[in-house]
Each structure stands twice: as C-alpha cells, then as structure tokens.
Enzyme design. Sequence first.
Site, PDB file in Angstrom:
ATOM      1  CG  ASP A 125     -13.483 -15.885 -14.212  1.00  0.00           C
ATOM      2  OD1 ASP A 125     -14.685 -16.197 -14.052  1.00  0.00           O
ATOM      3  OD2 ASP A 125     -12.563 -16.307 -13.490  1.00  0.00           O
ATOM      4  CE1 TYR A 143     -24.273 -27.442 -12.898  1.00  0.00           C
ATOM      5  CE2 TYR A 143     -26.275 -28.681 -12.449  1.00  0.00           C
ATOM      6  CZ  TYR A 143     -25.439 -28.036 -13.336  1.00  0.00           C
ATOM      7  OH  TYR A 143     -25.787 -27.958 -14.669  1.00  0.00           O
ATOM      8  CB  SER A 150     -29.547 -27.644 -14.308  1.00  0.00           C
ATOM      9  OG  SER A 150     -29.571 -29.028 -14.010  1.00  0.00           O
ATOM     10  CB  SER A 176     -15.514 -21.757 -26.405  1.00  0.00           C
ATOM     11  OG  SER A 176     -15.501 -22.245 -25.078  1.00  0.00           O
TER      12      SER A 176
HETATM   13  P1  NDP Z   1     -19.096 -27.195 -21.199  1.00  0.00           P
HETATM   14  O1  NDP Z   1     -18.159 -27.576 -20.117  1.00  0.00           O
HETATM   15  O2  NDP Z   1     -19.092 -27.960 -22.483  1.00  0.00           O
HETATM   16  O3  NDP Z   1     -18.841 -25.646 -21.567  1.00  0.00           O
HETATM   17  C1  NDP Z   1     -18.806 -24.691 -20.556  1.00  0.00           C
HETATM   18  C2  NDP Z   1     -18.471 -23.350 -21.157  1.00  0.00           C
HETATM   19  O4  NDP Z   1     -18.502 -22.369 -20.098  1.00  0.00           O
HETATM   20  C3  NDP Z   1     -17.052 -23.299 -21.742  1.00  0.00           C
HETATM   21  O5  NDP Z   1     -17.039 -22.374 -22.803  1.00  0.00           O
HETATM   22  C4  NDP Z   1     -16.230 -22.740 -20.578  1.00  0.00           C
HETATM   23  O6  NDP Z   1     -15.013 -22.105 -20.956  1.00  0.00           O
HETATM   24  C5  NDP Z   1     -17.226 -21.728 -20.046  1.00  0.00           C
HETATM   25  N1  NDP Z   1     -16.918 -21.310 -18.684  1.00  0.00           N
HETATM   26  C6  NDP Z   1     -16.790 -22.066 -17.566  1.00  0.00           C
HETATM   27  N2  NDP Z   1     -16.478 -21.299 -16.506  1.00  0.00           N
HETATM   28  C7  NDP Z   1     -16.425 -20.021 -16.970  1.00  0.00           C
HETATM   29  C8  NDP Z   1     -16.130 -18.763 -16.377  1.00  0.00           C
HETATM   30  N3  NDP Z   1     -15.850 -18.648 -15.065  1.00  0.00           N
HETATM   31  N4  NDP Z   1     -16.119 -17.667 -17.156  1.00  0.00           N
HETATM   32  C9  NDP Z   1     -16.387 -17.750 -18.479  1.00  0.00           C
HETATM   33  N5  NDP Z   1     -16.691 -18.901 -19.097  1.00  0.00           N
HETATM   34  C10 NDP Z   1     -16.697 -20.024 -18.348  1.00  0.00           C
HETATM   35  O7  NDP Z   1     -20.543 -27.144 -20.525  1.00  0.00           O
HETATM   36  P2  NDP Z   1     -22.018 -27.572 -21.045  1.00  0.00           P
HETATM   37  O8  NDP Z   1     -22.216 -27.149 -22.443  1.00  0.00           O
HETATM   38  O9  NDP Z   1     -22.269 -28.961 -20.674  1.00  0.00           O
HETATM   39  O10 NDP Z   1     -22.915 -26.681 -20.062  1.00  0.00           O
HETATM   40  C11 NDP Z   1     -23.342 -25.388 -20.411  1.00  0.00           C
HETATM   41  C12 NDP Z   1     -24.411 -24.944 -19.423  1.00  0.00           C
HETATM   42  O11 NDP Z   1     -25.483 -25.863 -19.442  1.00  0.00           O
HETATM   43  C13 NDP Z   1     -23.926 -24.891 -17.979  1.00  0.00           C
HETATM   44  O12 NDP Z   1     -24.482 -23.773 -17.340  1.00  0.00           O
HETATM   45  C14 NDP Z   1     -24.475 -26.169 -17.383  1.00  0.00           C
HETATM   46  O13 NDP Z   1     -24.666 -26.065 -15.997  1.00  0.00           O
HETATM   47  C15 NDP Z   1     -25.786 -26.285 -18.138  1.00  0.00           C
HETATM   48  N6  NDP Z   1     -26.310 -27.645 -18.162  1.00  0.00           N
HETATM   49  C16 NDP Z   1     -25.587 -28.667 -18.739  1.00  0.00           C
HETATM   50  C17 NDP Z   1     -26.097 -29.941 -18.733  1.00  0.00           C
HETATM   51  C18 NDP Z   1     -25.337 -31.094 -19.317  1.00  0.00           C
HETATM   52  O14 NDP Z   1     -25.774 -32.237 -19.153  1.00  0.00           O
HETATM   53  N7  NDP Z   1     -24.242 -30.870 -20.019  1.00  0.00           N
HETATM   54  C19 NDP Z   1     -27.409 -30.253 -18.135  1.00  0.00           C
HETATM   55  C20 NDP Z   1     -28.068 -29.107 -17.570  1.00  0.00           C
HETATM   56  C21 NDP Z   1     -27.534 -27.858 -17.583  1.00  0.00           C
HETATM   57  P3  NDP Z   1     -13.629 -22.982 -21.027  1.00  0.00           P
HETATM   58  O15 NDP Z   1     -13.794 -23.870 -22.215  1.00  0.00           O
HETATM   59  O16 NDP Z   1     -12.546 -21.984 -21.173  1.00  0.00           O
HETATM   60  O17 NDP Z   1     -13.559 -23.750 -19.730  1.00  0.00           O
END
Ligand code: NDP
Length: 282
Positions: A97, A189, A176, A44
């Site tokens: 979740d 993390y 990451s 999302s």
């Molecule tokens: P965002 O916070 O923008 O999005 C995270 C997404 O994961 C949201 O859809 C959120 O849902 C969902 N989510 C979180 N917890 C759960 C759960 N327990 N069950 C189901 N869905 C869950 O994150 P990013 O786009 O920044 O990150 C995405 C991935 O990329 C992650 O794994 C992150 O560690 C990795 N990453 C990101 C970096 C960055 O700089 N942004 C760098 C390196 C890796 P909801 O909206 O409902 O909370």
Amino acid sequence: MPDERSVQVAVEALLDEVSTATQPRPLFDAASLRGRVAIVTGGSSGIGRAVALDLARCGCDIAFCYLDSGAKARLDAQDAARRLRETEVRVHFRACDVRDSLDVRRFVAEVLEELGGIHILINNAGISRDQPLWRMEDHEWESVVRTNLDGAFYFTKAVAPTLRAQEYGKIVNVASVHGIRSVFGISNYASSKAGLIGLTQSAAVELGPMNINVNAVAPGYIRTTRLTEGVPLDALDRAREQSALGRLGDPQDVAGVVVFLCSETARHITGAVIPIDGGYLL
Ligand code: NDP
C-alpha cells in the site's frame, strides 16, 4: 609551418566533430534502458501495466506493487507478472500500500536486494472517489490524497538515497489533466494531482544536481482502465468532443511518453508536465 598531412588530419577531425553534432539521432534511445531496474507503483492494471510492459520490452527489470483490492486485483497482478516474464526480464511484485511509508521502505529494500539496484521510479498508483465537496466524506478526501500524493512522496523519498549515491535516476509521476484544470466533483482528485505536479517540480529542483530527472505526465481520459469505468458515459463523450483530436487515449499512449522520459533521449528534460490528452486542455 604545418605539413600537408597534419592539415588534412586537422580538417578531418573538424569535419568529424561537425558531422557528429549534426548526425540524426534516433527519436527514442531504447538501448539506454537495457539492464536498468524500474519500480512501477500500481503496475498490475491499466496505465501502470502498460508502462511496466513497455519498460520490460526495452530490457528493464521490473518491480511493481499493487493494493490487493480484491480477488480480481490479485489475478491482474499475477497476469501482469506473467506477461512481464515473457519478455525475459526479472520481475519482483507484491501487494504494498503506497500510503504505508514503512512498507514502501521495505518494498524498496527488497527491490535493491532482489534486483540489485534501482534506476527508475514511476509513481502511477492512483484512485478517485468523486463527490461534490459538500458531500465528500473525510475518508474520501483522505484516501485519494494519501494514495495519489503521499504515496508518490513516500516512494520518491525511499529511492532518493540510492539514486543520489549513483548520480543517476529517472522519476516519472503520473498526474492528470485535472491537476491542471478541474471539473465538477473531483476536489480530492484535482488537489492530489495538482500537489503531485508541485512535488514533481520540487523534486526536480532538489534532485537535479545529482543527475536525476523528475517529470510528470498529465493524461486526459484514458479508455479501458478501471479508473475510467467509474466515469459517467456523458462525461467521457464531453471529453472526447472537447479534445482537439476528437478521441480518448489508451494506456499505450501514456506508456510511450513515460518510457521516452526514462530514456537518455530525454536527458535534458526535467520538472516538465507533459499533457497526453489529445488536446483536451487547449
Ligand atoms: P487502474 O485502476 O487501472 O489501476 C490502478 C493501479 O493502482 C492498480 O494496480 C491498483 O492496485 C493500484 N493502487 C491503487 N491504490 C493503491 C495503493 N494504495 N497502493 C498500491 N497500489 C495501489 O488505474 P489507471 O490505470 O486508470 O490509473 C493509473 C494512474 O493514472 C492513476 O494515478 C490515475 O490517477 C492516472 N490517470 C488515469 C486516467 C484515466 O483516465 N484512467 C487519466 C489521468 C490520470 P489494485 O489493482 O490492487 O487496486
């Protein structure tokens, strides 16, 4: 003695073979994705949303889950679904979740029922809760490891029977750079992402014989996502300075590589961890 005509046919066949082998192939075989069904966890928002949209543009039907962490998260999910449907693919989404293995199994069963199959899994859902380890609460450790690592295991296990039975599948884990090299205050993390890289390699070994590719991407700091909003500005500046290209990435930089790994162009890549970090790890 072969006649002139049969020699000519044999020579042409040989030339055909040689020229087929040396034909330039498109860098990116998007057509191989049309009609596939992809699950994107955390689809999302941020990186997951960009990946889901790129897969949809290649013709994949999309199932995505999110956590439902508040009203804004719900709106984000509805908006992502609307954008996906604009690409004229089928979409299934709901809060699920990834830490709840039973609900993960239910979600996977629904996708099979509603979209008729599963070919691609992107384990993207992830969170951070940064603290020096001597101040880190148990729940801050657990929530990060359970979301980033256990969640990927539950989803991988839940889709494995389908992928194995059809002898086809692509799994991409969003790890990451911090699963490879840590910094201060992210022991939860960094451990979860290093574990995810271990899971990627183990799954690649175990699922490879059934023609299932399992890879990971290791993004550096990515602008414009919620996860990055929590990172202090001076840390982002340092990351920018440390990267060879002198910039931070954006979700699209990650999406392009993930979609490539799902395509048949990448069919001989498995167990790999691809940094998408502008040279931050150099
Ligand atoms: P965002 O916070 O923008 O999005 C995270 C997404 O994961 C949201 O859809 C959120 O849902 C969902 N989510 C979180 N917890 C759960 C759960 N327990 N069950 C189901 N869905 C869950 O994150 P990013 O786009 O920044 O990150 C995405 C991935 O990329 C992650 O794994 C992150 O560690 C990795 N990453 C990101 C970096 C960055 O700089 N942004 C760098 C390196 C890796 P909801 O909206 O409902 O909370």
